[in-house]
Design a protein around this motif. Sequence first.
Motif, PDB file in Angstrom:
ATOM      1  N   THR A  58       0.831  -1.797   0.646  1.00  0.00           N
ATOM      2  CA  THR A  58      -0.063  -0.335   0.111  1.00  0.00           C
ATOM      3  C   THR A  58       0.833   1.677  -0.118  1.00  0.00           C
ATOM      4  OG1 THR A  58      -0.037   0.404   2.790  1.00  0.00           O
ATOM      5  CG2 THR A  58      -1.918  -1.246   1.343  1.00  0.00           C
ATOM      6  N   SER A  59       0.434   2.190  -0.319  1.00  0.00           N
ATOM      7  CA  SER A  59       0.281   3.666  -0.267  1.00  0.00           C
ATOM      8  C   SER A  59       0.004   4.336   0.510  1.00  0.00           C
ATOM      9  CB  SER A  59       1.664   4.072  -1.583  1.00  0.00           C
ATOM     10  OG  SER A  59      -0.057   4.468  -1.991  1.00  0.00           O
ATOM     11  N   GLU A  60       0.314   5.406   1.342  1.00  0.00           N
ATOM     12  CA  GLU A  60       0.054   6.268   1.914  1.00  0.00           C
ATOM     13  C   GLU A  60      -1.403   7.412   0.854  1.00  0.00           C
ATOM     14  OE1 GLU A  60       0.286  10.352   4.530  1.00  0.00           O
ATOM     15  OE2 GLU A  60       1.690   8.153   5.177  1.00  0.00           O
ATOM     16  N   GLN A  61      -0.607   8.076   0.480  1.00  0.00           N
ATOM     17  CA  GLN A  61      -1.863   8.027  -0.669  1.00  0.00           C
ATOM     18  C   GLN A  61      -2.279   7.446  -1.339  1.00  0.00           C
ATOM     19  OE1 GLN A  61      -2.306  11.545  -0.331  1.00  0.00           O
ATOM     20  NE2 GLN A  61      -1.064  12.197   1.329  1.00  0.00           N
ATOM     21  N   ILE A  62      -3.619   7.595  -1.355  1.00  0.00           N
ATOM     22  CA  ILE A  62      -4.693   6.437  -1.633  1.00  0.00           C
ATOM     23  C   ILE A  62      -4.873   6.411  -3.324  1.00  0.00           C
ATOM     24  CG2 ILE A  62      -6.365   4.823  -1.822  1.00  0.00           C
ATOM     25  CD1 ILE A  62      -6.473   5.789   1.274  1.00  0.00           C
ATOM     26  N   ASP A  63      -5.905   7.918  -3.892  1.00  0.00           N
ATOM     27  CA  ASP A  63      -6.175   8.119  -5.276  1.00  0.00           C
ATOM     28  C   ASP A  63      -4.709   8.267  -5.755  1.00  0.00           C
ATOM     29  OD1 ASP A  63      -7.627   8.812  -7.157  1.00  0.00           O
ATOM     30  OD2 ASP A  63      -9.245  10.151  -6.018  1.00  0.00           O
ATOM     31  N   THR A  64      -4.210   7.714  -6.593  1.00  0.00           N
ATOM     32  CA  THR A  64      -2.910   7.991  -6.864  1.00  0.00           C
ATOM     33  C   THR A  64      -2.559   7.186  -8.113  1.00  0.00           C
ATOM     34  OG1 THR A  64      -1.619   7.165  -5.978  1.00  0.00           O
ATOM     35  CG2 THR A  64      -1.562   9.230  -4.872  1.00  0.00           C
ATOM     36  N   GLU A  65      -2.039   7.139  -8.763  1.00  0.00           N
ATOM     37  CA  GLU A  65      -1.589   6.213 -10.179  1.00  0.00           C
ATOM     38  C   GLU A  65      -0.599   4.787  -9.295  1.00  0.00           C
ATOM     39  OE1 GLU A  65      -2.977   5.292 -13.393  1.00  0.00           O
ATOM     40  OE2 GLU A  65      -3.960   7.270 -12.883  1.00  0.00           O
ATOM     41  N   LEU A  97      -7.274   6.693  12.853  1.00  0.00           N
ATOM     42  CA  LEU A  97      -7.269   6.269  11.752  1.00  0.00           C
ATOM     43  C   LEU A  97      -6.464   6.505  10.775  1.00  0.00           C
ATOM     44  CD1 LEU A  97     -11.404   5.602  11.386  1.00  0.00           C
ATOM     45  CD2 LEU A  97      -9.007   3.671  13.159  1.00  0.00           C
ATOM     46  N   VAL A  98      -6.048   7.670  10.660  1.00  0.00           N
ATOM     47  CA  VAL A  98      -5.296   8.350   9.858  1.00  0.00           C
ATOM     48  C   VAL A  98      -3.683   7.670  10.480  1.00  0.00           C
ATOM     49  CG1 VAL A  98      -4.267  10.582   9.003  1.00  0.00           C
ATOM     50  CG2 VAL A  98      -6.817   9.999   9.113  1.00  0.00           C
ATOM     51  N   THR A  99      -3.646   7.426  11.468  1.00  0.00           N
ATOM     52  CA  THR A  99      -2.223   7.907  11.990  1.00  0.00           C
ATOM     53  C   THR A  99      -2.186   5.961  12.175  1.00  0.00           C
ATOM     54  OG1 THR A  99      -1.865   9.148  13.701  1.00  0.00           O
ATOM     55  CG2 THR A  99      -1.100   7.497  14.191  1.00  0.00           C
ATOM     56  N   LEU A 100      -3.428   5.957  11.864  1.00  0.00           N
ATOM     57  CA  LEU A 100      -3.159   3.784  11.931  1.00  0.00           C
ATOM     58  C   LEU A 100      -3.028   3.404  10.621  1.00  0.00           C
ATOM     59  CD1 LEU A 100      -6.146   2.838  14.551  1.00  0.00           C
ATOM     60  CD2 LEU A 100      -3.074   2.035  14.290  1.00  0.00           C
ATOM     61  N   TRP A 101      -3.654   4.127   9.545  1.00  0.00           N
ATOM     62  CA  TRP A 101      -2.880   4.176   8.607  1.00  0.00           C
ATOM     63  C   TRP A 101      -2.052   4.247   7.733  1.00  0.00           C
ATOM     64  CZ3 TRP A 101      -3.962   1.299   4.392  1.00  0.00           C
ATOM     65  CH2 TRP A 101      -3.843   1.795   3.008  1.00  0.00           C
ATOM     66  N   LYS A 102      -1.173   5.255   8.133  1.00  0.00           N
ATOM     67  CA  LYS A 102       0.068   5.747   7.439  1.00  0.00           C
ATOM     68  C   LYS A 102       1.050   4.831   8.106  1.00  0.00           C
ATOM     69  CE  LYS A 102      -0.304  10.709   7.828  1.00  0.00           C
ATOM     70  NZ  LYS A 102      -0.367  12.326   8.993  1.00  0.00           N
ATOM     71  N   THR A 103       1.104   4.396   9.610  1.00  0.00           N
ATOM     72  CA  THR A 103       2.134   2.666  10.123  1.00  0.00           C
ATOM     73  C   THR A 103       1.833   1.833   9.322  1.00  0.00           C
ATOM     74  OG1 THR A 103       1.165   4.531  12.988  1.00  0.00           O
ATOM     75  CG2 THR A 103       2.270   1.382  12.937  1.00  0.00           C
ATOM     76  N   TYR A 104       0.309   1.465   9.133  1.00  0.00           N
ATOM     77  CA  TYR A 104       0.090   0.487   8.262  1.00  0.00           C
ATOM     78  C   TYR A 104       1.314   0.204   6.823  1.00  0.00           C
ATOM     79  CZ  TYR A 104      -1.573  -3.604   5.742  1.00  0.00           C
ATOM     80  OH  TYR A 104      -2.047  -5.104   4.793  1.00  0.00           O
TER      81      TYR A 104
END
Length: 313
Positions: free
Chosen positions: A39-46, A158-165
Amino acid sequence: MSDKILHITNGNSLTDYLRELNFTDDILTWQEMLCEGPTSEQIDTEYFFSIRKQFLHDYYDIEVNEEEFKTELKTLNNTSEYSKIILWFEYDLFCHINLMAVVSLLQQKNNKTPLYLVSSGRIKGENDLKGLSELSAAQLLNHFEEKIKLSEADIDLLVTLWKTYCGKDHNLFKPYITKKSPFKYLSNCLKAHLRRFPDSKTGLSVLETNILEIVKKYPIKSRQHLLGYALNYQGYYGFGDIQLMRMIEKLSIFFDENQEGITLNRKGHEALFGQYNFSTELNNNMPFGGVNKFDFHFNEDQNKLIKTNINAY
């Protein structure tokens, strides 16, 4: 303000169920399984679309309709049209990681519309954890009425946890295992996630070990039979058929199969006894967000992930 509501569901079965119950609002069905793969932190990207598309093709032979997915996400470009956004996600790790991603994506799109969570898990008077689609109509509607409005602190969490993941150190999840939040199953899910990494002695994850224990304990007739047990006894993971069947395929080195059924072979018994580390033979270096499964092993005594020596396996 408009009374329009946007629902974001965890899959097609729930979306169909809501339609049967005459939910006429807009529904976005989130069909990704971000608990596996890079995964990458920024989601709506190419870049995000590219790595997810490649992963799903390589690991599961799934061809992603990228344009359809992008079109769905465009709904989130205009969330100001809605008075509220309802997030329908369940008690398990599969849903929690998707929830982290969805909320992070909304923040990345500068969403200001209030977010509400409808979740599921334990039902009074019943023993088993229940998914949203497994609830009766009355139960589901009651869950909807009791939805929780997410505060800024909840969203930040939730945003912090996503960054951690998406990051390189998943031990950073540990402080959140004991942190109070409205996400009542978050602690269980984070603990389950850490136990997905190989055990320092056996090289197997908890879920892989559990599948071998099932083979040892029950008279298993076929892989499909084993899949049924694995689905029912997976705890807080929430994995689907294709994920667990792939795991069973990888674990097949540990059992014998014939017309009588499936039994553990010698190697399977050795794995359960912890006599050897089978990471290399298992050959299942699944990416988990920003790390690979074999980047770390789980040390039971220290209750944390330990960086794996590249030559260890």
